[in-house]
Design an enzyme around this catalytic site. Structure first.
Site, PDB file in Angstrom:
ATOM      1  N   LYS A  70       6.270 -46.837  -1.075  1.00  0.00           N
ATOM      2  CA  LYS A  70       6.976 -45.810  -0.309  1.00  0.00           C
ATOM      3  C   LYS A  70       5.927 -44.994   0.424  1.00  0.00           C
ATOM      4  O   LYS A  70       4.983 -44.498  -0.186  1.00  0.00           O
ATOM      5  CB  LYS A  70       7.805 -44.908  -1.226  1.00  0.00           C
ATOM      6  CG  LYS A  70       8.506 -43.784  -0.438  1.00  0.00           C
ATOM      7  CD  LYS A  70       9.632 -43.111  -1.209  1.00  0.00           C
ATOM      8  CE  LYS A  70       9.141 -42.043  -2.142  1.00  0.00           C
ATOM      9  NZ  LYS A  70      10.246 -41.153  -2.607  1.00  0.00           N
ATOM     10  N   ARG A 113      17.144 -40.537  -6.654  1.00  0.00           N
ATOM     11  CA  ARG A 113      16.332 -40.878  -7.835  1.00  0.00           C
ATOM     12  C   ARG A 113      15.675 -39.638  -8.422  1.00  0.00           C
ATOM     13  O   ARG A 113      15.407 -39.584  -9.625  1.00  0.00           O
ATOM     14  CB  ARG A 113      15.352 -42.006  -7.527  1.00  0.00           C
ATOM     15  CG  ARG A 113      14.269 -41.734  -6.486  1.00  0.00           C
ATOM     16  CD  ARG A 113      13.119 -40.996  -7.084  1.00  0.00           C
ATOM     17  NE  ARG A 113      11.873 -41.285  -6.422  1.00  0.00           N
ATOM     18  CZ  ARG A 113      10.800 -40.515  -6.512  1.00  0.00           C
ATOM     19  NH1 ARG A 113      10.849 -39.370  -7.180  1.00  0.00           N
ATOM     20  NH2 ARG A 113       9.673 -40.863  -5.920  1.00  0.00           N
TER      21      ARG A 113
END
Lengths: 351, 351
Positions: A70, A113
């Protein structure tokens, strides 16, 4: 050439449900505890000190045969250009062949998340009969924290909301939160199903903005902090026995949300020990010598897999310090890719 | 959501010309010499030792306002699954806002920028009157090396090709190379233009496979090595005065293509000092104490910007050790994105 899936923000928001994300993040913590994951070193770069930076977090989920990264940029002046300050992109690869599988907008996945992470801390460490949740911070992430914690816990009856800078933000959020929860989170489930009914009931509780943080702390069983604060907002003397903290905001050196002395009397858990002592809420108490790295009881995954004990008595003060790991983003991305495949959503491109 | 460009292998191969890539890579070296670039730490992970790995190389081109990364996987057993062993993906971002600009297949860009790198070493360090090029290695990358070197140099008349393992590969490549150069590299330029005529002439020379490397070395002015070798293929005593080496193959600890003793009598240049001494051809001579890091005369960018001297006399033996830097991929990607924009090629997706 390879076919890969590109999933944009709107598609991801449309298909991703919080209950599933909580399960995914629990699974990630479990795999980490079972040593079926690998975190690669983080790359961090400041373009301009305090104004613009980027990081690349990457890792490997051995158990699931995926790896990836990411990349998140933060450009603090982006509002002047009508752009969001935080922009993130996730890439998922097959770790059996090295093939890219998907490219995903990271924004919604990060919110989900991160919300799930705070909630899992509460689920495993707070008292099961916890009724009072205090949310410190009213930013973008707070809605995710509240949604996830209500879904993960069974007995919350009141959610208090506090904004350390502007009370009006707390008031606005407390007035709009129920509708947001219904529209953004409950709407993912089919009306009439068991899960719909369960979540609907959990969301149908009392929300209020509070102005007096000291009083609010004394009334709370679970406290979630999700602010960009660099100094303690909650002092040790205000905290009653049995309180659980999920500290979400501190993710960079120097950030701090709760009095470091609380660590001296608490059972401390983290998502990743190295990250926690370097950039998490745990950083300052360790640097000040209030606790050592060895005083951290366990990573949360070890509590889930019962390798380590969680709360021992109703009187324990527990702290869960979550800094966020790329593995959460990767497994959540895999879930989104799988759902999009089933539903025929997203764009497939040749690379 | 953001619009970003996805460029696949075929589009990139269709629009990218070697002459332009040589200019781009020179520009990268120039910016690096002018301290207008930043290389971020490399992330490397082995999934299975000697069988499967990945790396993430990233950096920032301050002068051009882009940053980004290249993720490359190598899965040595992929041929069994009908997949290529090397798979790469590049992501380019705007360093003024953090916005993603494009996602590109890395394969063709890597071949082109690596070919250009070897050629730039020869252009700046070999004798201008060099007529004889020796290509060591017949893999995928060799065609790019030959194309780039012929375009960058003005007087090459003979290209000899040597394969350290299988002479048949050298024979096949020497028989097909002229056609490949015409079809894959000359075809990028419009028939009849000055540049077309110039490159056409440069490609219309003599190619031959050679079996006797010792003799071939003694006949050569420029030697490019691009093999996965882990032991020297060319011994010091074979090398005549005035020879230039562009060492391309060594990009990992333990890899080596030329006798380390050649470094003791050569003027040594690299693309990036840290990478060269850690993973390049320069690694072994430094580890064996034949030269020290301080004996490296300069990074090639300093020769291009005339901050450092290149070759001093026709008798000098020069070595250019190139390990490859993400900045080459990023600026080449920017060129491809710009051309694709002009020509309306590629796929635009919402992220």
């Amino acid at each position: 050439m390879f076919k890969i899936k590109v999933l944009n923000h709107d598609v991801i928001e449309e298909i991703l449900g919080m209950k599933e994300v909580i399960e995914v993040v629990e699974k990630v913590y479990t795999l980490k505890s079972e040593e079926k994951t690998e975190l690669f070193p983080m790359v961090f770069h400041e373009f301009e000190r305090g104004i613009a930076d980027m990081d690349i977090k990457s890792g490997h989920l051995k158990g699931i045969d995926i790896f990836g990264l990411k990349l998140v940029t933060w450009f603090g002046e982006n509002h002047k250009k009508n752009l969001p300050p935080l922009i993130g992109t996730i890439m998922v690869f097959d770790s059996k062949t090295g093939k890219p599988l998907g490219i995903l907008n990271a924004e919604y996945i990060t919110g989900m998340r991160t919300g799930a992470a705070g909630a899992i801390g509460a689920k495993y460490l707070a008292r099961k009969d916890s009724e009072n949740l205090l949310m410190i911070g009213t930013g973008h992430i707070s809605t995710f924290q509240i949604a996830a914690t209500l879904i993960a816990m069974d007995n919350i009856k009141t959610v208090r909301i506090y904004d350390p800078i502007n009370h009006d933000n707390a008031r606005k959020l407390s007035e709009s939160i129920k509708e947001t929860l219904m529209n953004k989170f409950l709407s993912k489930y089919e009306v009439g199903t068991e899960i719909y009914k369960e979540i609907n009931e959990k969301f149908d509780i009392y929300f209020e903005a509070v102005n007096d943080i000291k009083e609010a702390v004394s009334l709370s069983d679970v406290i979630i902090t999700a602010t960009p604060s660099r100094k303690p907002l909650i002092m040790k003397k205000w905290v009653k026995k049995g309180t659980h903290f999920s500290c979400v905001g501190a993710d960079m050196e120097g950030k701090q949300e709760i009095d470091e002395n609380i660590f001296g009397v608490a059972r401390v858990y983290v998502d990743d020990i190295n990250q926690a002592v370097n950039v998490g809420e745990t950083e300052i108490p360790v640097k000040k010598g209030i606790i050592t790295k060895e005083n951290i009881i366990a990573e949360i995954g070890d509590v889930i897999t019962e390798r380590a004990k969680g709360r021992i008595s109703d009187d324990d003060i527990t702290i869960y310090d979550t800094t966020g790991i790329a593995l959460q983003d990767l497994l959540t991305s895999k879930l989104v890719l799988d759902i999009s495949e089933e539903k025929g959503l997203g764009v497939e491109v040749n690379l």
